[in-house]
Design a protein around this motif. Structure first.
Motif, PDB file in Angstrom:
ATOM      1  N   VAL A 461     -18.072   8.419 -73.806  1.00  0.00           N
ATOM      2  CA  VAL A 461     -19.097   9.271 -73.208  1.00  0.00           C
ATOM      3  C   VAL A 461     -18.422  10.026 -72.082  1.00  0.00           C
ATOM      4  O   VAL A 461     -17.952   9.423 -71.109  1.00  0.00           O
ATOM      5  CB  VAL A 461     -20.284   8.443 -72.688  1.00  0.00           C
ATOM      6  CG1 VAL A 461     -21.276   9.340 -71.949  1.00  0.00           C
ATOM      7  CG2 VAL A 461     -20.985   7.725 -73.842  1.00  0.00           C
ATOM      8  N   GLY A 462     -18.344  11.346 -72.216  1.00  0.00           N
ATOM      9  CA  GLY A 462     -17.620  12.152 -71.249  1.00  0.00           C
ATOM     10  C   GLY A 462     -18.440  12.460 -70.010  1.00  0.00           C
ATOM     11  O   GLY A 462     -19.656  12.237 -69.961  1.00  0.00           O
ATOM     12  N   SER A 463     -17.793  12.998 -69.014  1.00  0.00           N
ATOM     13  CA  SER A 463     -18.446  13.310 -67.744  1.00  0.00           C
ATOM     14  C   SER A 463     -19.527  14.361 -67.903  1.00  0.00           C
ATOM     15  O   SER A 463     -20.484  14.405 -67.131  1.00  0.00           O
ATOM     16  CB  SER A 463     -17.398  13.801 -66.736  1.00  0.00           C
ATOM     17  OG  SER A 463     -16.741  14.963 -67.230  1.00  0.00           O
ATOM     18  N   GLU A 464     -19.407  15.206 -68.945  1.00  0.00           N
ATOM     19  CA  GLU A 464     -20.402  16.255 -69.144  1.00  0.00           C
ATOM     20  C   GLU A 464     -21.781  15.690 -69.498  1.00  0.00           C
ATOM     21  O   GLU A 464     -22.798  16.361 -69.322  1.00  0.00           O
ATOM     22  CB  GLU A 464     -19.939  17.225 -70.243  1.00  0.00           C
ATOM     23  CG  GLU A 464     -19.804  16.634 -71.627  1.00  0.00           C
ATOM     24  CD  GLU A 464     -18.477  15.923 -71.873  1.00  0.00           C
ATOM     25  OE1 GLU A 464     -18.252  15.469 -73.004  1.00  0.00           O
ATOM     26  OE2 GLU A 464     -17.677  15.822 -70.913  1.00  0.00           O
ATOM     27  N   GLU A 506     -17.338   9.862 -62.541  1.00  0.00           N
ATOM     28  CA  GLU A 506     -16.839   9.668 -61.189  1.00  0.00           C
ATOM     29  C   GLU A 506     -18.000   9.597 -60.197  1.00  0.00           C
ATOM     30  O   GLU A 506     -19.089  10.116 -60.438  1.00  0.00           O
ATOM     31  CB  GLU A 506     -15.908  10.821 -60.806  1.00  0.00           C
ATOM     32  CG  GLU A 506     -14.613  10.856 -61.619  1.00  0.00           C
ATOM     33  CD  GLU A 506     -13.805   9.582 -61.440  1.00  0.00           C
ATOM     34  OE1 GLU A 506     -13.749   9.064 -60.301  1.00  0.00           O
ATOM     35  OE2 GLU A 506     -13.231   9.107 -62.446  1.00  0.00           O
ATOM     36  N   GLU A 507     -17.741   8.953 -59.073  1.00  0.00           N
ATOM     37  CA  GLU A 507     -18.776   8.841 -58.036  1.00  0.00           C
ATOM     38  C   GLU A 507     -19.117  10.229 -57.490  1.00  0.00           C
ATOM     39  O   GLU A 507     -18.238  11.065 -57.264  1.00  0.00           O
ATOM     40  CB  GLU A 507     -18.274   7.940 -56.906  1.00  0.00           C
ATOM     41  CG  GLU A 507     -19.344   7.634 -55.876  1.00  0.00           C
ATOM     42  CD  GLU A 507     -18.890   6.582 -54.878  1.00  0.00           C
ATOM     43  OE1 GLU A 507     -19.590   6.408 -53.862  1.00  0.00           O
ATOM     44  OE2 GLU A 507     -17.841   5.935 -55.111  1.00  0.00           O
ATOM     45  N   THR A 512     -26.264  14.907 -55.390  1.00  0.00           N
ATOM     46  CA  THR A 512     -26.077  15.300 -56.786  1.00  0.00           C
ATOM     47  C   THR A 512     -25.832  14.109 -57.697  1.00  0.00           C
ATOM     48  O   THR A 512     -25.393  14.269 -58.831  1.00  0.00           O
ATOM     49  CB  THR A 512     -24.891  16.267 -56.907  1.00  0.00           C
ATOM     50  OG1 THR A 512     -23.698  15.609 -56.434  1.00  0.00           O
ATOM     51  CG2 THR A 512     -25.122  17.542 -56.098  1.00  0.00           C
ATOM     52  N   MET A 513     -26.100  12.910 -57.234  1.00  0.00           N
ATOM     53  CA  MET A 513     -25.850  11.717 -58.036  1.00  0.00           C
ATOM     54  C   MET A 513     -26.742  11.700 -59.272  1.00  0.00           C
ATOM     55  O   MET A 513     -27.963  11.808 -59.185  1.00  0.00           O
ATOM     56  CB  MET A 513     -26.100  10.453 -57.214  1.00  0.00           C
ATOM     57  CG  MET A 513     -25.739   9.175 -57.973  1.00  0.00           C
ATOM     58  SD  MET A 513     -25.888   7.682 -56.956  1.00  0.00           S
ATOM     59  CE  MET A 513     -27.654   7.636 -56.691  1.00  0.00           C
ATOM     60  N   ALA A 514     -26.131  11.554 -60.442  1.00  0.00           N
ATOM     61  CA  ALA A 514     -26.877  11.525 -61.695  1.00  0.00           C
ATOM     62  C   ALA A 514     -27.696  10.241 -61.791  1.00  0.00           C
ATOM     63  O   ALA A 514     -27.297   9.178 -61.303  1.00  0.00           O
ATOM     64  CB  ALA A 514     -25.918  11.617 -62.874  1.00  0.00           C
ATOM     65  N   GLY A 534     -19.372   6.117 -60.962  1.00  0.00           N
ATOM     66  CA  GLY A 534     -20.572   6.942 -60.823  1.00  0.00           C
ATOM     67  C   GLY A 534     -21.847   6.162 -61.065  1.00  0.00           C
ATOM     68  O   GLY A 534     -22.922   6.547 -60.596  1.00  0.00           O
ATOM     69  N   LEU A 535     -21.742   5.041 -61.792  1.00  0.00           N
ATOM     70  CA  LEU A 535     -22.909   4.191 -62.055  1.00  0.00           C
ATOM     71  C   LEU A 535     -22.992   3.067 -61.032  1.00  0.00           C
ATOM     72  O   LEU A 535     -24.054   2.821 -60.456  1.00  0.00           O
ATOM     73  CB  LEU A 535     -22.811   3.607 -63.464  1.00  0.00           C
ATOM     74  CG  LEU A 535     -23.892   2.590 -63.842  1.00  0.00           C
ATOM     75  CD1 LEU A 535     -25.266   3.246 -63.885  1.00  0.00           C
ATOM     76  CD2 LEU A 535     -23.573   1.950 -65.200  1.00  0.00           C
TER      77      LEU A 535
END
Length: 669
Positions: A461-464, A506-507, A512-514, A534-535
């Motif tokens: 699963v990519g960053s996009e 990434e963090e 803007t945190m997903a 990032g999670l």
């Protein structure tokens, strides 16, 4: 606090009062009105019935009161399904249109009924169980049965559970036994319990619902029910519907869900011009949709509609969907039978402006076994068909199951996905050939629940997938802004991505945190060895529940600082759990290599299950929970219970224990 004190510390009373107060403005005057309501001192209620429930009941509108009381007819312990109860309320005449709306009386009914259903949930008079079903607390049920006692009787296990035997009874729920006038529920084997049951005497019956059992013999008398609005025959042995069903001029809802012996729909069904519901989910796949079915233009719910074609390939049943412009819920099965995208386009799904729920199903059982041999041409057709089945912008819930294309449609990609501003639930299930998740999902502004189940070809699963994105507004200049991905996602369920090894995330900064609203995360059956920064980071404040099952490569769970409940199941390489500062409850099942459990200062409860361990884990003395539940081998159990083993010292500081054992061939879950 005065209202809370009146609840006497009873959790249900607090919930019901909280639900009532949530419907009022937060002003002292409004809350004082609740506090001083006469219902607190109502007389005539049996002492076991709660006056706080009566207060909430009295605050309902007359329509909502009828809907609430009707829910008590469903047998104790069963779910109150949204798709079932709303047509019943409409059939009984409980739902009346709002006078201030411009749409016609007929168009409002399902929408108003759904509002009443949600209102009962908000007030905690019924309790949500998942997305589409609710239940009723026993105390609330007793209250409803008492209030409705003059009109309703509920019979269970040959005993009257609620109501009266008075001649005014208008609704009867049998589960199992007896008779009624306007509503009849039967949840039993009719033949053994009511051997002489005939429908001929129920001349003004409006709702007939039978679940299970032998009722094929009743089919011949169904058409005697001239006033019937709702006909529900779920999971029964019926083999046919009456050929003269068109004589039932008032019939609005037909539910034959799960009645696998039904051979066909009568041709005369197309004459039921007032029909609002036809639910055929789970029928024999050979049941054929009659031509001119599209004449049922009043349909709001169409479930289990199976796609098939004429032998000469000139007619496809999808054509019959085209004129059904009032549909709110639609389920299409057998989409593998669609031979060209032009046939899918004929259904005009995207133009159905009222459609809120869409389920698209392919049967790919043969493809699963011969995945490597699926012809590219066949996959291309499938991909083109799904492209033409694009839902309308209003869609709320979308389920795609069994799709065996390699790529998901363009309308799930970045730009197009923005059109679905109301989509709150998306489930992608059983996608054997799909290799990439669509990038557009992250922009769905209302998406709350995302389920991705059984997608074995996805390796990364990519960053996009969860990337923040930029938007701009033109008008006297350009204003650029960066928006967080998945801004309202609260539940994420990822299961059966068997080859998934990498998650690039990434963090991000707090703004803007997903997935910043994420509350519950479940991951099951994949090859992830760790979680991306990032999670798992200390900026994530909403995540409360984390469930990890059958992650064979996972070695650590760290830095989920907001999680209060953690479940880890069958993670054979897991060695370390740390940095979960708010963790309150943990369940650890068959994780034999776990060595470190630390950074959990407020841990209150730990459940440890493994029938093979011979010694207690070394991390137990390092944590200080109040309660330990242990399920282990009989040998370890006996050793601890004896009190003489050195193992006892590892848990001597834990106040309360519940220790049991399993046999070697048991599989605790």
């Amino acid at each position: 606090m005065k209202i809370v004190r009146k609840c006497d510390g009873l959790p249900l009373a607090v919930k019901v009062m909280g639900g009532l107060l949530s419907t009022r403005s937060r002003s002292e005057r409004e809350w004082e009105a609740v506090l001083n309501h006469h219902a607190w001192s109502v007389v005539g209620l049996p002492k076991e019935l709660d006056s706080r429930i009566y207060l909430s009941y009295e605050d309902l509108s007359s329509q909502q009161k009828q809907c609430f009381l009707y829910c008590s007819l469903f047998p104790k312990g069963t779910s109150i399904l949204w798709r079932r109860v709303i047509p019943m309320w409409i059939s009984e005449g409980f739902i009346q249109p709002h006078t201030d709306r411009s749409s016609s009386h007929d168009d409002q009914l399902e929408e108003i009924a759904a509002e009443h259903y949600q209102e009962l949930i908000t007030r905690n008079l019924i309790e949500r169980q998942g997305t589409y079903r609710c239940t009723m607390h026993d105390v609330v049920r007793s209250f409803a049965e008492f209030i409705a006692r003059e009109e309703s009787v509920v019979v269970q296990d040959m005993q009257v559970a609620g109501g009266s035997n008075d001649s005014l009874v208008r609704r009867l729920s049998i589960g199992p036994t007896s008779l009624s006038v306007r509503t009849l529920f039967i949840s039993s084997k009719i033949k053994s319990l009511v051997p002489e049951l005939s429908l001929n005497s129920f001349s003004i019956l409006r709702v007939l619902f039978i679940h299970g059992g032998d009722c094929d013999r009743l089919v011949g008398s169904i058409c005697q029910l001239r006033h019937l609005r709702y006909l529900g025959l779920e999971d029964t042995n019926i083999s046919r519907l009456p050929d003269d069903i068109d004589n039932m001029k008032f019939l609005q809802h037909i539910v034959v869900r799960g009645s696998v012996h039904l051979e066909n729909l009568p041709r005369t069904i197309i004459q039921l011009v007032h029909l609002r519901t036809l639910d055929m989910y789970g029928l024999n796949p050979n049941v054929v949709i009659p031509k001119e079915f599209g004449g049922l233009r009043n349909l709001r719910l169409l479930g289990g509609f199976r796609v098939h074609m004429d032998m000469d390939g000139r007619w496809c049943s999808l054509e019959e969907i085209r004129p059904l412009s009032k549909l709110r819920r639609l389920t299409l099965h057998g989409l593998e039978n669609v031979s060209a995208s032009s046939l899918a386009e004929m259904a005009r799904i995207s133009s159905k402006e009222h459609l809120e729920y869409l389920e698209l199903q392919w049967s790919n059982s043969a493809c699963m076994e011969l995945r490597d041999e699926i012809e590219k041409q066949q996959q291309q057709v499938v991909e083109e068909v799904l492209e033409k089945l694009c839902p309308p912008p209003r869609i709320h819930h979308l389920i795609i199951q069994g799709y065996f294309g390699r790529t998901l449609p363009n309308w799930m990609m970045v730009v197009e996905a923005c059109a679905f501003k109301s989509l709150s639930l998306l489930r992608l299930q059983d996608l054997p050939c799909c290799t990439k998740l669509p990038d557009g999902l992250c922009r769905l502004p209302s998406l709350k629940v995302l389920d991705i189940i059984d997608a074995p070809a996805i390796k990364s699963v990519g960053s996009e997938f969860q990337a923040s994105y930029s938007s701009s507004t033109v008008g006297g200049g350009v204003t650029a802004s960066t928006s967080a991905a998945f801004p309202n996602l609260t539940h994420l369920y990822l299961k059966g991505l068997y080859k998934w090894e990498e998650w690039d995330w990434e963090e991000q900064t707090a703004g803007t945190m997903a997935m910043h609203a994420l509350e519950r995360l479940q991951i099951r059956k994949c090859k992830l060895s760790c979680f991306p920064p990032g999670l798992a980071n200390n900026k994530r404040h909403a995540l409360r529940e984390l469930t990890l099952r059958e992650l064979n490569n996972l070695t650590s769970v760290e830095n989920f600082t907001s999680v209060v409940k953690l479940v880890v199941f069958d993670c054979p390489k897991l060695k370390r759990i740390s940095g979960i500062s708010r963790l309150h409850k943990i369940r650890i099942v068959r994780c034999p290599k776990l060595e470190v459990l630390q950074g959990v200062p407020v841990l209150d409860s730990i459940e440890l299950e493994d029938g093979t361990i011979e010694r207690l884990p070394g991390y137990l003395p390092c944590v200080n929970p109040r309660f330990l539940k242990l399920i282990c081998s009989k040998e370890l159990h006996d050793s601890i219970i004896s009190g003489s083993s050195s193992e006892c010292e590892k848990i001597s500081h834990i106040t309360k224990h519940d220790i049991n054992y399993v046999e070697e061939d048991s599989d605790e879950d």
